[in-house]
Design an enzyme around this catalytic site. Sequence first.
Site, PDB file in Angstrom:
ATOM      1  N   LEU A 157       0.846  -1.202   0.000  1.00  0.00           N
ATOM      2  CA  LEU A 157       0.000   0.000   0.000  1.00  0.00           C
ATOM      3  C   LEU A 157       0.879   1.250   0.000  1.00  0.00           C
ATOM      4  O   LEU A 157       1.119   1.861   1.041  1.00  0.00           O
ATOM      5  CB  LEU A 157      -0.920   0.007   1.220  1.00  0.00           C
ATOM      6  CG  LEU A 157      -1.990  -1.085   1.242  1.00  0.00           C
ATOM      7  CD1 LEU A 157      -2.613  -1.184   2.615  1.00  0.00           C
ATOM      8  CD2 LEU A 157      -3.058  -0.801   0.211  1.00  0.00           C
ATOM      9  N   GLU A 171       1.213   4.059  -2.946  1.00  0.00           N
ATOM     10  CA  GLU A 171       0.977   4.548  -4.302  1.00  0.00           C
ATOM     11  C   GLU A 171       2.144   5.364  -4.842  1.00  0.00           C
ATOM     12  O   GLU A 171       2.511   5.247  -6.015  1.00  0.00           O
ATOM     13  CB  GLU A 171      -0.305   5.392  -4.325  1.00  0.00           C
ATOM     14  CG  GLU A 171      -1.592   4.601  -4.205  1.00  0.00           C
ATOM     15  CD  GLU A 171      -1.963   4.225  -2.780  1.00  0.00           C
ATOM     16  OE1 GLU A 171      -2.988   3.550  -2.588  1.00  0.00           O
ATOM     17  OE2 GLU A 171      -1.210   4.620  -1.851  1.00  0.00           O
ATOM     18  N   GLN A 209      -6.324   1.533  -6.862  1.00  0.00           N
ATOM     19  CA  GLN A 209      -7.483   0.703  -6.545  1.00  0.00           C
ATOM     20  C   GLN A 209      -8.775   1.509  -6.662  1.00  0.00           C
ATOM     21  O   GLN A 209      -9.779   1.024  -7.167  1.00  0.00           O
ATOM     22  CB  GLN A 209      -7.335   0.124  -5.151  1.00  0.00           C
ATOM     23  CG  GLN A 209      -8.274  -1.040  -4.882  1.00  0.00           C
ATOM     24  CD  GLN A 209      -7.879  -1.768  -3.625  1.00  0.00           C
ATOM     25  OE1 GLN A 209      -8.058  -1.251  -2.522  1.00  0.00           O
ATOM     26  NE2 GLN A 209      -7.332  -2.970  -3.775  1.00  0.00           N
ATOM     27  N   PHE A 210      -8.737   2.749  -6.215  1.00  0.00           N
ATOM     28  CA  PHE A 210      -9.780   3.740  -6.459  1.00  0.00           C
ATOM     29  C   PHE A 210      -9.076   5.034  -6.838  1.00  0.00           C
ATOM     30  O   PHE A 210      -8.013   5.355  -6.300  1.00  0.00           O
ATOM     31  CB  PHE A 210     -10.656   3.963  -5.217  1.00  0.00           C
ATOM     32  CG  PHE A 210     -11.554   2.794  -4.897  1.00  0.00           C
ATOM     33  CD1 PHE A 210     -12.844   2.746  -5.398  1.00  0.00           C
ATOM     34  CD2 PHE A 210     -11.092   1.743  -4.122  1.00  0.00           C
ATOM     35  CE1 PHE A 210     -13.670   1.663  -5.114  1.00  0.00           C
ATOM     36  CE2 PHE A 210     -11.902   0.658  -3.837  1.00  0.00           C
ATOM     37  CZ  PHE A 210     -13.203   0.618  -4.337  1.00  0.00           C
ATOM     38  N   ASP A 239      -9.584   7.914  -6.007  1.00  0.00           N
ATOM     39  CA  ASP A 239      -9.389   8.800  -4.856  1.00  0.00           C
ATOM     40  C   ASP A 239      -8.000   8.625  -4.235  1.00  0.00           C
ATOM     41  O   ASP A 239      -7.435   9.566  -3.687  1.00  0.00           O
ATOM     42  CB  ASP A 239     -10.444   8.499  -3.787  1.00  0.00           C
ATOM     43  CG  ASP A 239     -11.851   8.415  -4.360  1.00  0.00           C
ATOM     44  OD1 ASP A 239     -12.675   9.260  -4.022  1.00  0.00           O
ATOM     45  OD2 ASP A 239     -12.102   7.493  -5.161  1.00  0.00           O
ATOM     46  N   PHE A 240      -7.450   7.413  -4.330  1.00  0.00           N
ATOM     47  CA  PHE A 240      -6.176   7.117  -3.672  1.00  0.00           C
ATOM     48  C   PHE A 240      -4.979   7.728  -4.398  1.00  0.00           C
ATOM     49  O   PHE A 240      -3.847   7.647  -3.922  1.00  0.00           O
ATOM     50  CB  PHE A 240      -5.983   5.609  -3.538  1.00  0.00           C
ATOM     51  CG  PHE A 240      -7.054   4.914  -2.747  1.00  0.00           C
ATOM     52  CD1 PHE A 240      -7.947   5.618  -1.950  1.00  0.00           C
ATOM     53  CD2 PHE A 240      -7.178   3.535  -2.800  1.00  0.00           C
ATOM     54  CE1 PHE A 240      -8.938   4.979  -1.223  1.00  0.00           C
ATOM     55  CE2 PHE A 240      -8.166   2.873  -2.069  1.00  0.00           C
ATOM     56  CZ  PHE A 240      -9.045   3.596  -1.285  1.00  0.00           C
ATOM     57  N   HIS A 298     -14.362   7.180  -2.151  1.00  0.00           N
ATOM     58  CA  HIS A 298     -14.342   6.190  -3.225  1.00  0.00           C
ATOM     59  C   HIS A 298     -15.194   6.636  -4.404  1.00  0.00           C
ATOM     60  O   HIS A 298     -15.557   5.817  -5.248  1.00  0.00           O
ATOM     61  CB  HIS A 298     -14.856   4.834  -2.725  1.00  0.00           C
ATOM     62  CG  HIS A 298     -13.994   4.189  -1.699  1.00  0.00           C
ATOM     63  ND1 HIS A 298     -13.946   4.599  -0.390  1.00  0.00           N
ATOM     64  CD2 HIS A 298     -13.123   3.149  -1.791  1.00  0.00           C
ATOM     65  CE1 HIS A 298     -13.103   3.839   0.289  1.00  0.00           C
ATOM     66  NE2 HIS A 298     -12.581   2.949  -0.540  1.00  0.00           N
TER      67      HIS A 298
END
Length: 659
Positions: free
Chosen positions: A396, A398, A420-421, A423-424, A465
């Site tokens: 985890l 990014e 993954q989304f 937003d991340f 999300h």
Amino acid sequence: MYFERAHISDEELLSFYKQLLYPRMVEEKMLLLLRQGKVSKWFSGIGQEAIAVGATLALDKDEWILPLHRNLGVFTGRKMPLQQLFHQWQGSPLGFSKGRERSFHFGSRQHHICGMISHLGPQLSIADGISLAHKLRKENKVSLAFTGEGGTSEGEFHEALNVAAVWGLPVIFLIENNGYGLSTPVEEQYRCEQLVQRAAGYGMRGMRINGNNLLEVYHAVKEAKGHALNEQQPVLIEAMTFRMRGHEEASGTKYVPPALLEEWAKQDPIRHFEGFLQYLHLLDTEKISEIRNTLKYEIEKDINEALSATSPAVSIADELQDIYAPAPSAVPPPVTTPVAEKRFINAISEGLRQALERYPNLIFMGQDIAAYGGAFKITEGFSDTFGKERIRNTPLCESAIVGAGLGLSIMGYKSMVEMQFGDFVTCGFNQIVNNLAKIHYRWGQNADVVIRLPAGAGVGAGPFHSQSNEAWFTHVPGLKVVYPATPADAKGLLLAAFADPNPVLYFEHKALYRSISGPVPEEWYTIEIGKANIIQSGDDISIITYGSGVHWALEYAQQHPEQSSYILDLRTLQPLDYDAIRTAVAATGKVLILHEDTLTGGLGAEISAWIAEHCFTSLDAPVMRCAGLDTPVPFAAELEKNFLAKTRMHQCIQQLLSY
């Protein structure tokens, strides 16, 4: 200071001495020119030369080094021409970055040096990507990244070390612990007794050395390289030294206790190495003077020639041309290719699979994308077909993974990073907007990285999300941003993104994944990035939109056949298709810009401003925007529905038509 000679010959020792002395003498000349106003800024590495020089000597010439702004010895050690270096320091277009970067914020493929950015941490993750490429090719090579003791507090330091350890990458992370981060002493920077202790926490080897001892640095890096290659694991080295001058010359050193400066002055790396060579009878006073005079002559000659050079004129066209690396033309599907009905999500999956088949050098990276198939199962089965070396689950982190993607690009690979989304993506923002976006403009290095971002609301996922955050990136020169609305465009734009050597942010709307179907050519094809699509022509109102907005506009047009709507799907948000926008405006004279993203600062504001500036005479009414509320995306179904622009479309259109 004890020097371990080992098997280094007399000739090599003398060469080492010249390579240690040369950057010191260059820097002394630069400080003089700084006072004369012939260079504007200088970050001094005086007293720290042994680290940069020793590390560079220990590596092969084709092993990448990622230095910082006090590592002149890396650049001189890789035999970069002093004339061009001086042009760089002057900010001249004749420098390595054409005047676009300061001091050492540049790189050179020819010399296997990757340029830093001012944020200090991101280069560590790039080293991960470079070493991953070596590992995939089964090459016996390492990469080496410098950081300062201050940089070890940055999140990127921890992310990069963790990724390197988890993936077993042959990277050397070299901390130059020089006592101060600008004016902040180490006791205010960290609480561990030694920074090298952090190595154990990541499951890697750690070494602490005297950074002022040239041979100790050289042997340590050689040893670290052997360990990294034999064990396929990273190594952390903490090299103890001291910054004898200010963070940069204007800062001064008034905050440093004078006794501390006196103590470290006694450990000057050049003076001690000279003494060692005199002890071995390889140097004497006459020989030292001869070497210094020779180097001084060479430096003066190169600097004088550089000072007499004439810089080319500034050109707007040249500046804009270098934002992007040249991209291939679009490849339409063969006329006879079969066409099948596919869901949006299946079109993306098919595009990903075909890209992996077409590009053996393409690597996928993301959280849970291997055996699990990703959060939306788009890459399900990929690791069975293409192997876990190419379909890589990531920790985890990014930012580190985006940086690794850039490192892969430096080595000639392509990469896809799945958020993954969408937003991340905030956790990787710095790498995207400051490294990927700017690197081609800065020193001609492409960033062949595609970042997939599942985005958008309408699925009841709440504030973290559901965001449509494309406008964060359309403001950044050097990025390309695409946002398909149909299955055919989803595949064609995705394949175009992989063909393009520039960083492409590929937004895919989650609510469209399984709700939208359409005809998709089964063969490989690409859709031109930067080319909008006319969904339907009309005479009454022009709706300019993208993503989910395309389907809202189509649905509205079908429900209101009495109104003739011209619908333009932008498809690409950066660069925009201004010709298509101009045509859409002229078609009806009344324009609604529709997007899911929040209103203030959304892409609609930029398009509206451009229309007002360039198409004013074609307008019969003010340009209107219909967008999401200026709130976070709420969770409850009714609140989310209220947030979306779709609920306000009818009101906006009727208001516009009434003019």
